[in-house]
Design an enzyme around this catalytic site. Structure first.
Site, PDB file in Angstrom:
ATOM      1  N   SER A 101      80.900  41.777  16.710  1.00 40.11           N
ATOM      2  CA  SER A 101      81.657  41.784  18.182  1.00 40.11           C
ATOM      3  C   SER A 101      80.769  42.615  19.083  1.00 40.11           C
ATOM      4  O   SER A 101      79.742  42.679  19.335  1.00 40.11           O
ATOM      5  CB  SER A 101      83.009  42.113  17.698  1.00 40.11           C
ATOM      6  OG  SER A 101      83.976  42.040  19.026  1.00 40.11           O
ATOM      7  N   HIS A 126      80.930  36.791  19.029  1.00 42.62           N
ATOM      8  CA  HIS A 126      82.122  36.014  19.437  1.00 42.62           C
ATOM      9  C   HIS A 126      82.675  36.231  20.686  1.00 42.62           C
ATOM     10  O   HIS A 126      82.304  37.365  21.499  1.00 42.62           O
ATOM     11  CB  HIS A 126      83.015  35.865  18.338  1.00 42.62           C
ATOM     12  CG  HIS A 126      84.039  37.316  18.083  1.00 42.62           C
ATOM     13  ND1 HIS A 126      84.781  37.299  17.218  1.00 42.62           N
ATOM     14  CD2 HIS A 126      83.693  38.540  18.874  1.00 42.62           C
ATOM     15  CE1 HIS A 126      85.321  38.518  17.348  1.00 42.62           C
ATOM     16  NE2 HIS A 126      84.763  39.281  18.295  1.00 42.62           N
TER      17      HIS A 126
END
EC number: 3.4.21.92
Length: 216
Positions: A101, A126
């Protein structure tokens, strides 16, 4: 077994004898930082403060940022990334364990050619997520609009620094994409896989150590 931060002997320049100090204090003196937890405000303030201080103390010598983090808050991660682009020293980013992330965004923010992943590291990217999905409808719609702007900004940074087309990065961010160190290098997230660096130096110097450890 001792509990807490280990202490190690360290000789401060100008002192005749070494003293026992916290391990992290020694690493900070050697311009080595660790991001080893979820990215929150306190962690962000700690790391950005150290980067600014080390930049003021010595604006030339490189800073080393080791990353093993599951990610965290969006704005906090962006603050670390922006600080890395602002301070004058080059910053090595080294992934060991996982950079997921926002941690992968910080890994990407290292100086080009100085972004490293250990051989068994995992990198995941993501799309940003909202923490306010239970808010009332008007608030939720405002949050979605702001999140869309931030997502586009982050996607553009990934595209610029990896060399991938914007649409490719945008499609990849629609889901959790996990990569090995080699896959992350092929994608453009890192420049070097750790074993390549070791093989290169061990072939020419069997007692090679990273430059930052030579004076220890």
């Amino acid at each position: 077994m001792p509990i807490g931060v280990p202490k190690v002997p360290y000789r401060i320049p100008g002192d005749e004898e070494a003293t026992w100090v916290d391990l992290y204090n020694v690493m900070y003196r050697e311009r080595t930082l660790f991001l080893g937890q979820e990215i929150r405000c306190e962690v962000t303030n700690h790391i950005t403060g150290l980067m600014v201080y080390l930049s003021i103390e010595d604006g030339i010598s490189d800073i080393f940022l080791f990353i093993n983090s599951p990610g965290g808050w969006l704005i906090s991660g962006m603050a670390i990334f922006d600080t890395m682009q602002t301070v004058t020293p080059d910053i090595y980013t080294i992934c060991l364990g996982i950079a997921a992330s926002m941690a992968s965004f910080i890994l990407l923010g290292g100086e080009p050619t100085k972004r490293i992943a250990f051989p068994h590291a995992r990198i995941m990217l993501h799309q940003p997520a909202s923490a306010y999905y239970r808010a009332r409808t008007p608030e939720f719609l405002l949050e979605v609009e702001e999140l869309h702007k931030v997502r586009e900004m982050i996607t553009r940074v990934y595209a610029l620094r990896t060399g991938k087309p914007f649409w490719v990065v945008s499609e990849d961010m629609e889901r959790d994409v996990f990569m090995s160190a080699d896959e992350a290098k092929a994608y453009g997230l890192v420049d070097i896989v750790g074993d390549e660096m070791l093989d290169e130096h061990c072939d020419t110097d069997p007692v090679w150590f990273p430059e930052m450890f030579k004076d220890w």
